[in-house]
Design a protein around this motif. Structure first.
Motif, PDB file in Angstrom:
ATOM      1  N   PHE A  93       0.844  -1.189   0.000  1.00 54.57           N
ATOM      2  CA  PHE A  93       0.000   0.000   0.000  1.00 54.57           C
ATOM      3  C   PHE A  93       0.885   1.246   0.000  1.00 54.57           C
ATOM      4  O   PHE A  93       2.026   1.218   0.470  1.00 54.57           O
ATOM      5  CB  PHE A  93      -0.877   0.051   1.266  1.00 54.57           C
ATOM      6  CG  PHE A  93      -1.653  -1.203   1.549  1.00 54.57           C
ATOM      7  CD1 PHE A  93      -1.062  -2.279   2.206  1.00 54.57           C
ATOM      8  CD2 PHE A  93      -2.987  -1.309   1.189  1.00 54.57           C
ATOM      9  CE1 PHE A  93      -1.777  -3.434   2.485  1.00 54.57           C
ATOM     10  CE2 PHE A  93      -3.711  -2.465   1.468  1.00 54.57           C
ATOM     11  CZ  PHE A  93      -3.104  -3.516   2.110  1.00 54.57           C
ATOM     12  N   TYR A 107       0.252   5.151   1.492  1.00 57.35           N
ATOM     13  CA  TYR A 107      -0.604   6.075   2.219  1.00 57.35           C
ATOM     14  C   TYR A 107       0.014   7.470   2.166  1.00 57.35           C
ATOM     15  O   TYR A 107       1.231   7.615   2.117  1.00 57.35           O
ATOM     16  CB  TYR A 107      -0.741   5.660   3.686  1.00 57.35           C
ATOM     17  CG  TYR A 107      -1.720   4.537   3.965  1.00 57.35           C
ATOM     18  CD1 TYR A 107      -1.345   3.201   3.812  1.00 57.35           C
ATOM     19  CD2 TYR A 107      -3.021   4.813   4.388  1.00 57.35           C
ATOM     20  CE1 TYR A 107      -2.240   2.180   4.073  1.00 57.35           C
ATOM     21  CE2 TYR A 107      -3.928   3.794   4.659  1.00 57.35           C
ATOM     22  CZ  TYR A 107      -3.526   2.478   4.504  1.00 57.35           C
ATOM     23  OH  TYR A 107      -4.419   1.462   4.767  1.00 57.35           O
ATOM     24  N   GLN A 165      -0.038  11.363   4.167  1.00 56.20           N
ATOM     25  CA  GLN A 165      -0.410  12.052   5.407  1.00 56.20           C
ATOM     26  C   GLN A 165      -0.100  13.529   5.247  1.00 56.20           C
ATOM     27  O   GLN A 165       1.061  13.931   5.204  1.00 56.20           O
ATOM     28  CB  GLN A 165       0.359  11.468   6.594  1.00 56.20           C
ATOM     29  CG  GLN A 165      -0.090  12.006   7.937  1.00 56.20           C
ATOM     30  CD  GLN A 165       0.613  11.310   9.094  1.00 56.20           C
ATOM     31  OE1 GLN A 165       1.787  10.968   9.009  1.00 56.20           O
ATOM     32  NE2 GLN A 165      -0.113  11.073  10.180  1.00 56.20           N
ATOM     33  N   ASN A 195      -1.158  17.441  10.137  1.00 60.72           N
ATOM     34  CA  ASN A 195      -2.268  17.418  11.085  1.00 60.72           C
ATOM     35  C   ASN A 195      -3.514  16.716  10.536  1.00 60.72           C
ATOM     36  O   ASN A 195      -4.629  17.003  10.976  1.00 60.72           O
ATOM     37  CB  ASN A 195      -2.631  18.848  11.520  1.00 60.72           C
ATOM     38  CG  ASN A 195      -1.479  19.524  12.215  1.00 60.72           C
ATOM     39  OD1 ASN A 195      -0.838  18.934  13.082  1.00 60.72           O
ATOM     40  ND2 ASN A 195      -1.168  20.743  11.826  1.00 60.72           N
ATOM     41  N   LYS A 196      -3.296  15.817   9.600  1.00 57.73           N
ATOM     42  CA  LYS A 196      -4.418  15.039   9.056  1.00 57.73           C
ATOM     43  C   LYS A 196      -4.139  13.540   9.259  1.00 57.73           C
ATOM     44  O   LYS A 196      -3.016  13.120   9.522  1.00 57.73           O
ATOM     45  CB  LYS A 196      -4.590  15.323   7.558  1.00 57.73           C
ATOM     46  CG  LYS A 196      -4.967  16.763   7.249  1.00 57.73           C
ATOM     47  CD  LYS A 196      -6.394  17.051   7.620  1.00 57.73           C
ATOM     48  CE  LYS A 196      -6.802  18.470   7.284  1.00 57.73           C
ATOM     49  NZ  LYS A 196      -6.813  18.707   5.825  1.00 57.73           N
ATOM     50  N   GLY A 197      -5.170  12.759   9.114  1.00 59.51           N
ATOM     51  CA  GLY A 197      -5.014  11.315   9.217  1.00 59.51           C
ATOM     52  C   GLY A 197      -4.388  10.725   7.970  1.00 59.51           C
ATOM     53  O   GLY A 197      -4.234  11.385   6.949  1.00 59.51           O
ATOM     54  N   LEU A 198      -4.032   9.470   8.038  1.00 56.82           N
ATOM     55  CA  LEU A 198      -3.460   8.757   6.899  1.00 56.82           C
ATOM     56  C   LEU A 198      -4.559   8.383   5.912  1.00 56.82           C
ATOM     57  O   LEU A 198      -5.602   7.864   6.293  1.00 56.82           O
ATOM     58  CB  LEU A 198      -2.755   7.487   7.382  1.00 56.82           C
ATOM     59  CG  LEU A 198      -1.443   7.721   8.099  1.00 56.82           C
ATOM     60  CD1 LEU A 198      -1.156   6.613   9.100  1.00 56.82           C
ATOM     61  CD2 LEU A 198      -0.311   7.822   7.090  1.00 56.82           C
ATOM     62  N   LEU A 243      -5.398   6.356   2.218  1.00 52.06           N
ATOM     63  CA  LEU A 243      -4.915   5.377   1.263  1.00 52.06           C
ATOM     64  C   LEU A 243      -4.854   5.986  -0.133  1.00 52.06           C
ATOM     65  O   LEU A 243      -5.840   6.553  -0.615  1.00 52.06           O
ATOM     66  CB  LEU A 243      -5.832   4.158   1.242  1.00 52.06           C
ATOM     67  CG  LEU A 243      -5.440   3.052   0.263  1.00 52.06           C
ATOM     68  CD1 LEU A 243      -4.186   2.333   0.774  1.00 52.06           C
ATOM     69  CD2 LEU A 243      -6.580   2.055   0.090  1.00 52.06           C
ATOM     70  N   LYS A 268      -3.390   0.411  -3.583  1.00 54.82           N
ATOM     71  CA  LYS A 268      -2.958  -0.859  -3.005  1.00 54.82           C
ATOM     72  C   LYS A 268      -2.699  -1.878  -4.092  1.00 54.82           C
ATOM     73  O   LYS A 268      -3.337  -1.855  -5.153  1.00 54.82           O
ATOM     74  CB  LYS A 268      -4.010  -1.384  -2.025  1.00 54.82           C
ATOM     75  CG  LYS A 268      -5.329  -1.798  -2.657  1.00 54.82           C
ATOM     76  CD  LYS A 268      -6.278  -2.369  -1.611  1.00 54.82           C
ATOM     77  CE  LYS A 268      -7.601  -2.796  -2.236  1.00 54.82           C
ATOM     78  NZ  LYS A 268      -8.548  -3.359  -1.222  1.00 54.82           N
ATOM     79  N   PHE A 314       3.883   7.181   2.887  1.00 55.95           N
ATOM     80  CA  PHE A 314       4.334   5.954   3.534  1.00 55.95           C
ATOM     81  C   PHE A 314       4.051   4.749   2.645  1.00 55.95           C
ATOM     82  O   PHE A 314       2.930   4.570   2.167  1.00 55.95           O
ATOM     83  CB  PHE A 314       3.625   5.755   4.881  1.00 55.95           C
ATOM     84  CG  PHE A 314       3.995   6.767   5.915  1.00 55.95           C
ATOM     85  CD1 PHE A 314       3.199   7.886   6.131  1.00 55.95           C
ATOM     86  CD2 PHE A 314       5.139   6.607   6.681  1.00 55.95           C
ATOM     87  CE1 PHE A 314       3.537   8.832   7.087  1.00 55.95           C
ATOM     88  CE2 PHE A 314       5.490   7.547   7.641  1.00 55.95           C
ATOM     89  CZ  PHE A 314       4.692   8.658   7.837  1.00 55.95           C
ATOM     90  N   LYS A 368      -1.170  -7.706   9.626  1.00 53.78           N
ATOM     91  CA  LYS A 368      -0.466  -6.616  10.307  1.00 53.78           C
ATOM     92  C   LYS A 368       0.196  -5.709   9.279  1.00 53.78           C
ATOM     93  O   LYS A 368       0.862  -6.170   8.367  1.00 53.78           O
ATOM     94  CB  LYS A 368       0.589  -7.196  11.247  1.00 53.78           C
ATOM     95  CG  LYS A 368       1.475  -6.163  11.918  1.00 53.78           C
ATOM     96  CD  LYS A 368       2.475  -6.850  12.829  1.00 53.78           C
ATOM     97  CE  LYS A 368       3.443  -5.874  13.446  1.00 53.78           C
ATOM     98  NZ  LYS A 368       4.411  -6.551  14.359  1.00 53.78           N
ATOM     99  N   LEU A 369       0.013  -4.404   9.428  1.00 57.38           N
ATOM    100  CA  LEU A 369       0.608  -3.420   8.521  1.00 57.38           C
ATOM    101  C   LEU A 369       1.952  -2.962   9.060  1.00 57.38           C
ATOM    102  O   LEU A 369       2.064  -2.565  10.220  1.00 57.38           O
ATOM    103  CB  LEU A 369      -0.317  -2.215   8.375  1.00 57.38           C
ATOM    104  CG  LEU A 369      -1.705  -2.481   7.813  1.00 57.38           C
ATOM    105  CD1 LEU A 369      -2.483  -1.182   7.714  1.00 57.38           C
ATOM    106  CD2 LEU A 369      -1.634  -3.158   6.462  1.00 57.38           C
ATOM    107  N   PHE A 419       4.934  -0.255   8.377  1.00 58.48           N
ATOM    108  CA  PHE A 419       5.171   1.004   7.685  1.00 58.48           C
ATOM    109  C   PHE A 419       6.653   1.245   7.435  1.00 58.48           C
ATOM    110  O   PHE A 419       7.501   0.882   8.256  1.00 58.48           O
ATOM    111  CB  PHE A 419       4.631   2.170   8.523  1.00 58.48           C
ATOM    112  CG  PHE A 419       3.143   2.333   8.464  1.00 58.48           C
ATOM    113  CD1 PHE A 419       2.301   1.471   9.136  1.00 58.48           C
ATOM    114  CD2 PHE A 419       2.591   3.376   7.742  1.00 58.48           C
ATOM    115  CE1 PHE A 419       0.924   1.633   9.076  1.00 58.48           C
ATOM    116  CE2 PHE A 419       1.210   3.558   7.684  1.00 58.48           C
ATOM    117  CZ  PHE A 419       0.383   2.676   8.353  1.00 58.48           C
ATOM    118  N   GLY A 420       6.935   1.905   6.311  1.00 56.21           N
ATOM    119  CA  GLY A 420       8.251   2.459   6.102  1.00 56.21           C
ATOM    120  C   GLY A 420       8.425   3.725   6.918  1.00 56.21           C
ATOM    121  O   GLY A 420       7.494   4.174   7.600  1.00 56.21           O
ATOM    122  N   GLN A 421       9.610   4.308   6.839  1.00 55.94           N
ATOM    123  CA  GLN A 421       9.901   5.491   7.647  1.00 55.94           C
ATOM    124  C   GLN A 421       9.307   6.767   7.066  1.00 55.94           C
ATOM    125  O   GLN A 421       9.311   7.800   7.724  1.00 55.94           O
ATOM    126  CB  GLN A 421      11.415   5.654   7.791  1.00 55.94           C
ATOM    127  CG  GLN A 421      12.035   4.601   8.681  1.00 55.94           C
ATOM    128  CD  GLN A 421      11.489   4.687  10.102  1.00 55.94           C
ATOM    129  OE1 GLN A 421      11.631   5.686  10.792  1.00 55.94           O
ATOM    130  NE2 GLN A 421      10.841   3.614  10.551  1.00 55.94           N
TER     131      GLN A 421
END
Lengths: 112, 114
Positions: free
Chosen positions: A34, A36, A38, A41-44, A46, A49, A90, A99-100, A102-104
């Motif tokens: 996937f 994503y 961001q 100040n906002k959510g992640l 998508l 995928k 990300f 389980k997800l 994430f990269g850095q």
């Protein structure tokens, strides 16, 4: 174990030029991948995928990514950057349990 | 369709105080996640629920963190006592069960411990 590496912590482009955000993954089986985004100040959210169907995946806002098994890569591209694309991106791999991982993250800056 | 709802959005507390975060997932989503995101880093999983059962809590610091998901819907994450290093954004996400399903994230709770 599954893992993902984002090769650039920061990418800067000019508005109207192409975007390339690089991601390599490690997985012992065919992964779910996937991207994503961001915004501050906002959510992640998508973007797109990969689920073992077509290797070229199209997402929202003109982004797309290509799954290359031989290179274990899942790079994110966009033909022409817009100022609103400036955000943190990300790359994410899912293991067999769902389980997800994430990269850095890669921070994308877009210059006028 | 309503997204994942988290509250509060921001919280500032003194160290050694308790704090709790609340999450309401998307209706029908059996899987619920709590992630912690430190500044400049990617989110890291704290705990994952399948319905009421915590199926992965290996990364949860159990000496001070606890979580519950009563009735398999809403969830709370608690820290007691908080430490300075707990300052971070706490993200809740939900998804349908199964592989290849994406997770939907709430806006997060930004915790500052002073």
């Amino acid at each position: 174990a599954q893992s993902v590496t984002q090769l650039d912590s920061h990418v800067s482009v000019s508005e109207g030029t192409p975007v390339l955000l690089r991601c390599n993954y490690s997985s012992s089986y065919s992964p779910s991948l996937f991207w994503y985004v961001q915004h501050p100040n906002k959510g992640l959210q998508l973007l797109l995928k990969y689920t073992s169907a077509a290797t070229l995946v199209k997402g929202i806002n003109g982004f797309e990514a290509e799954f290359k098994k031989s290179e274990t890569s899942f790079h994110l591209t966009k033909p022409s950057a817009h100022m609103s694309d400036a955000a943190e991106y990300f790359c994410v791999v899912s293991d067999l349990t769902g389980k997800l991982i994430f990269g850095q993250g890669t921070e994308l800056s877009v210059k006028p | 369709e309503a997204g994942v709802v988290q509250s509060p959005r921001y919280k500032i507390i003194e160290k050694k105080q308790p704090v709790a975060f609340w999450c309401n997932p998307i209706s029908g989503h059996n899987t619920l996640y709590w992630y912690r995101q430190n500044l400049g880093q990617g989110p890291e999983l704290l705990i994952r629920y399948e319905n009421e059962e915590a199926v992965d809590d290996s990364q949860l610091p159990k000496d001070r963190f606890s979580a519950e998901r009563l009735k398999g819907v809403d969830s709370t994450l608690k820290i007691q006592p908080a430490e300075l290093g707990d300052s971070a954004v706490y993200l809740c996400a939900s998804s349908q069960q199964g592989l290849y399903t994406e997770a939907f994230f709430g806006q997060g709770t930004r915790l500052t411990v002073v």
